[in-house]
Design a protein around this motif. Structure first.
Motif, PDB file in Angstrom:
ATOM      1  N   LYS A   1       1.055  -2.417  14.738  1.00  0.00           N
ATOM      2  CA  LYS A   1       1.252  -1.119  14.096  1.00  0.00           C
ATOM      3  C   LYS A   1       1.914  -1.196  12.721  1.00  0.00           C
ATOM      4  N   PHE A   2       2.919  -2.044  12.564  1.00  0.00           N
ATOM      5  CA  PHE A   2       3.625  -2.117  11.278  1.00  0.00           C
ATOM      6  C   PHE A   2       2.750  -2.757  10.193  1.00  0.00           C
ATOM      7  N   GLU A   3       1.921  -3.705  10.600  1.00  0.00           N
ATOM      8  CA  GLU A   3       1.017  -4.352   9.640  1.00  0.00           C
ATOM      9  C   GLU A   3      -0.036  -3.369   9.136  1.00  0.00           C
ATOM     10  N   VAL A   4      -0.525  -2.493  10.036  1.00  0.00           N
ATOM     11  CA  VAL A   4      -1.503  -1.471   9.639  1.00  0.00           C
ATOM     12  C   VAL A   4      -0.905  -0.557   8.567  1.00  0.00           C
ATOM     13  N   VAL A   5       0.314  -0.085   8.801  1.00  0.00           N
ATOM     14  CA  VAL A   5       0.960   0.828   7.850  1.00  0.00           C
ATOM     15  C   VAL A   5       1.251   0.119   6.524  1.00  0.00           C
ATOM     16  N   LYS A   6       1.690  -1.112   6.611  1.00  0.00           N
ATOM     17  CA  LYS A   6       1.984  -1.891   5.395  1.00  0.00           C
ATOM     18  C   LYS A   6       0.726  -2.077   4.547  1.00  0.00           C
ATOM     19  N   SER A   7      -0.397  -2.357   5.200  1.00  0.00           N
ATOM     20  CA  SER A   7      -1.669  -2.533   4.490  1.00  0.00           C
ATOM     21  C   SER A   7      -2.118  -1.236   3.829  1.00  0.00           C
ATOM     22  N   LEU A   8      -1.944  -0.119   4.539  1.00  0.00           N
ATOM     23  CA  LEU A   8      -2.334   1.181   3.979  1.00  0.00           C
ATOM     24  C   LEU A   8      -1.446   1.564   2.801  1.00  0.00           C
ATOM     25  N   ALA A   9      -0.167   1.222   2.860  1.00  0.00           N
ATOM     26  CA  ALA A   9       0.744   1.516   1.746  1.00  0.00           C
ATOM     27  C   ALA A   9       0.269   0.791   0.485  1.00  0.00           C
ATOM     28  N   LYS A  10      -0.121  -0.449   0.649  1.00  0.00           N
ATOM     29  CA  LYS A  10      -0.625  -1.244  -0.477  1.00  0.00           C
ATOM     30  C   LYS A  10      -1.889  -0.616  -1.050  1.00  0.00           C
ATOM     31  N   LYS A  11      -2.779  -0.178  -0.175  1.00  0.00           N
ATOM     32  CA  LYS A  11      -4.039   0.455  -0.580  1.00  0.00           C
ATOM     33  C   LYS A  11      -3.786   1.768  -1.318  1.00  0.00           C
ATOM     34  N   PHE A  12      -2.909   2.640  -0.747  1.00  0.00           N
ATOM     35  CA  PHE A  12      -2.675   3.964  -1.336  1.00  0.00           C
ATOM     36  C   PHE A  12      -1.961   3.890  -2.683  1.00  0.00           C
ATOM     37  N   LYS A  13      -1.093   2.890  -2.846  1.00  0.00           N
ATOM     38  CA  LYS A  13      -0.388   2.751  -4.131  1.00  0.00           C
ATOM     39  C   LYS A  13      -1.364   2.504  -5.279  1.00  0.00           C
ATOM     40  N   LYS A  14      -2.476   1.892  -4.973  1.00  0.00           N
ATOM     41  CA  LYS A  14      -3.508   1.633  -5.992  1.00  0.00           C
ATOM     42  C   LYS A  14      -4.354   2.880  -6.269  1.00  0.00           C
ATOM     43  N   GLU A  15      -4.422   3.772  -5.243  1.00  0.00           N
ATOM     44  CA  GLU A  15      -5.364   4.897  -5.334  1.00  0.00           C
ATOM     45  C   GLU A  15      -4.727   6.231  -5.712  1.00  0.00           C
ATOM     46  N   TYR A  16      -3.427   6.409  -5.460  1.00  0.00           N
ATOM     47  CA  TYR A  16      -2.788   7.703  -5.689  1.00  0.00           C
ATOM     48  C   TYR A  16      -1.545   7.567  -6.556  1.00  0.00           C
ATOM     49  N   LYS A  17      -1.227   8.625  -7.280  1.00  0.00           N
ATOM     50  CA  LYS A  17      -0.098   8.613  -8.222  1.00  0.00           C
ATOM     51  C   LYS A  17       1.250   8.760  -7.536  1.00  0.00           C
TER      52      LYS A  17
ATOM     53  N   ILE B   1       1.688  12.281  -1.649  1.00  0.00           N
ATOM     54  CA  ILE B   1       2.048  13.664  -1.983  1.00  0.00           C
ATOM     55  C   ILE B   1       1.074  14.228  -3.001  1.00  0.00           C
ATOM     56  N   PHE B   2       0.508  15.391  -2.658  1.00  0.00           N
ATOM     57  CA  PHE B   2      -0.413  16.100  -3.540  1.00  0.00           C
ATOM     58  C   PHE B   2       0.250  17.406  -3.982  1.00  0.00           C
ATOM     59  N   ASN B   3      -0.352  18.100  -4.948  1.00  0.00           N
ATOM     60  CA  ASN B   3       0.238  19.383  -5.371  1.00  0.00           C
ATOM     61  C   ASN B   3      -0.027  20.499  -4.360  1.00  0.00           C
ATOM     62  N   PHE B   4      -0.852  20.228  -3.365  1.00  0.00           N
ATOM     63  CA  PHE B   4      -1.170  21.233  -2.342  1.00  0.00           C
ATOM     64  C   PHE B   4      -0.706  20.822  -0.947  1.00  0.00           C
ATOM     65  N   GLY B   5      -0.001  19.689  -0.843  1.00  0.00           N
ATOM     66  CA  GLY B   5       0.459  19.239   0.469  1.00  0.00           C
ATOM     67  C   GLY B   5       0.771  17.751   0.455  1.00  0.00           C
ATOM     68  N   TRP B   6       0.816  17.152   1.648  1.00  0.00           N
ATOM     69  CA  TRP B   6       1.131  15.729   1.770  1.00  0.00           C
ATOM     70  C   TRP B   6       0.667  15.179   3.112  1.00  0.00           C
ATOM     71  N   ILE B   7       0.538  13.842   3.165  1.00  0.00           N
ATOM     72  CA  ILE B   7       0.287  13.165   4.442  1.00  0.00           C
ATOM     73  C   ILE B   7       1.308  12.041   4.570  1.00  0.00           C
ATOM     74  N   LEU B   8       1.682  11.736   5.795  1.00  0.00           N
ATOM     75  CA  LEU B   8       2.597  10.625   6.057  1.00  0.00           C
ATOM     76  C   LEU B   8       2.035   9.813   7.217  1.00  0.00           C
ATOM     77  N   ILE B   9       1.937   8.514   7.016  1.00  0.00           N
ATOM     78  CA  ILE B   9       1.511   7.602   8.082  1.00  0.00           C
ATOM     79  C   ILE B   9       2.662   6.657   8.364  1.00  0.00           C
ATOM     80  N   ARG B  10       3.114   6.633   9.611  1.00  0.00           N
ATOM     81  CA  ARG B  10       4.228   5.745   9.951  1.00  0.00           C
ATOM     82  C   ARG B  10       4.102   5.254  11.395  1.00  0.00           C
ATOM     83  N   ALA B  11       4.548   4.047  11.601  1.00  0.00           N
ATOM     84  CA  ALA B  11       4.542   3.473  12.945  1.00  0.00           C
ATOM     85  C   ALA B  11       5.719   4.019  13.729  1.00  0.00           C
TER      86      ALA B  11
END
Length: 455
Positions: free
Chosen positions: A377-393, A404-414
């Motif tokens: 579970k922790f490796e999945v979240v760590k991999s997604l964090a790396k991916k999202f940092k490249k894709e979102y501001k 975090i978006f201007n209309f809401g947010w999502i959080l993924i955590r183990a």
């Protein structure tokens, strides 16, 4: 039994009895925790294995020369109140909280109610693993039996004098858990008209899940409407979480409870510091800032909330899962305090709870739970964090990964207590929520499958 290091989690120790944990492991945990002449208070919830594990823990403690008080079968609040009053070095509560009946575990708090940190649990783990094969001659359990139930009741009666001014009608759902031992008596002492639901202790939890989810509170919601009660409350298995049902039968989230309590407390004090977790609603910030709140954000988990409340001298701690910290009363998160404070607000404001709830801004929110092995579970979240940092501001990695978006947010955590990954979603409207839910559910599901298939 070979010790599985994964039983040592971020907030506590948990596992399936006779599969992951047993008396031999608890003896070693007690031995590692113990220290000559230090004082410990040990208690356990209503699970079948509770007393056996508590006795094993005490064997380990007394072998080191520790002094032990034993409060026996207890609710979370009564156990930690007892440790606080006795000025012990640590209070140890054998419980698996909201997990199914097969589980058990251990919560470790300092005498004032602050839980030990995740780093401290890691140290305990390492020390236990180090002595796993060591032959230790354990002493027989020796302790002083204590019962501070009367003092606990008296303290609550002193702290909520306003509650005797009006007789409120409450439906009490203890879920056959540990609060069955104290909650009915407490509310009756205040003069409430109490309708009891599942208030007989039963370690099989025969009537509902020990976690008070929306689905688990179906009978409570129906009963509140049928009885025309002022509100209802459902506690989890050990009594450190309580969810509120308003007079219209609506299930209130931890965010809503936090806002209701926060507004009331902020009106009364110059101290404006409020601690909330990264998974809490953006509505908390918007609603409480009207009253001058200074928001302090922490990772998910009651340990982080309580530690920040103590360190920052905050007036309130809020976790989305309905762990609420009210340091005016106790530093530990005794769920009994939530309905008592809600009742006090109803008396002061002379309003129905539903009228107060209707005035609160709340955004569409959803939490989705994905199963994922503990070791992945922790490796999945760590991999997604790396991916999202490249894709979102705007990406927050305080705990898991939050986009975090201007209309809401999502959080993924183990999850730190179960083999699960949680996806939290909040948006300004239902359409945006659906968009975020579909997009990130697909991404998370694919990444879990991808990692689970890897050997």
């Amino acid at each position: 039994m070979k010790i599985n290091p994964l039983i040592f989690r971020a907030y506590d120790i948990r596992g399936i009895y006779k599969k992951d944990i047993d008396e031999s492991i608890f003896k070693k945990i007690g031995f590692v925790l113990g220290k000559k002449n230090q004082k410990f208070l040990v208690g356990h919830d209503i699970r079948k294995s509770g007393r056996k594990l508590a006795m094993a823990l005490i064997e380990g403690l007394v072998t080191t020369g520790s002094r032990v008080f034993f409060c026996g079968k207890s609710s979370f609040g009564l156990c930690f109140f007892s440790g606080f009053k006795l000025k012990v070095d640590k209070t140890l509560f054998v419980t698996a909280s909201h997990l199914p009946k097969e589980w058990n575990g251990l919560k470790i708090n300092y005498g004032d109610g602050e839980p030990v940190s995740s780093k401290e649990i890691e140290k305990i783990r390492d020390k236990v693993l180090k002595i796993e094969k060591k032959e230790i001659k354990f002493k027989k359990p020796k302790f002083k039996k204590v019962n501070l139930k009367r003092e606990y009741f008296e303290t609550l009666l002193e702290k909520f004098p306003l509650l005797k001014e009006k007789k409120l009608k409450i439906v009490l759902d203890c879920g056959n858990g540990a609060t069955s031992l104290v909650a009915p008596q407490i509310f009756k002492k205040f003069g409430f008209e109490v309708i009891e639901l599942f208030c007989q202790p039963d370690s099989n939890f025969p009537n509902r899940n020990p976690e008070p989810t929306f689905e688990a509170t179906r009978f409570l919601r129906e009963r509140v409407l049928k009885e025309k009660a002022d509100f209802g409350v459902a506690f989890d298995g050990d009594g450190d979480r309580g969810v509120i049902i308003d007079d219209k039968g609506r299930y209130l989230s931890g965010n809503q409870i936090g806002i209701i309590l926060g507004r009331d407390i902020l009106k009364e004090t110059k101290n404006k510091k409020v601690v909330r977790t990264v998974s809490c609603s953006m509505a908390i910030d918007e609603e409480l800032k009207r009253y001058g709140s200074k928001i302090i954000e922490v990772p998910v988990g009651h340990t982080f909330v309580i530690s920040a409340v103590k360190r920052k001298k905050a007036i309130l701690g809020i976790e989305e899962s309905s762990h609420i910290v009210l340091p005016r009363y106790f530093l530990f998160d005794d769920a009994i305090l939530i309905p008592l404070r809600i009742a006090e607000i109803l008396i002061k404001e002379k309003k129905k709870l539903s009228k107060i709830v209707d005035k609160i801004k709340i955004y569409p929110f959803e939490e989705i739970i994905f199963g994922c092995p503990d070791e992945k579970k922790f490796e999945v979240v760590k991999s997604l964090a790396k991916k999202f940092k490249k894709e979102y501001k705007n990406v927050n990695t305080l705990d898991g990964v939050k986009v975090i978006f201007n209309f809401g947010w999502i959080l993924i955590r183990a999850s730190n207590t179960s083999p699960k990954i949680r996806l939290y979603i909040e948006a300004k409207n239902e359409g945006r929520l659906k968009f975020l839910k579909e997009k990130f559910s697909d991404i998370l599901g694919d990444w879990i499958a991808k990692n689970s298939n890897q050997t």
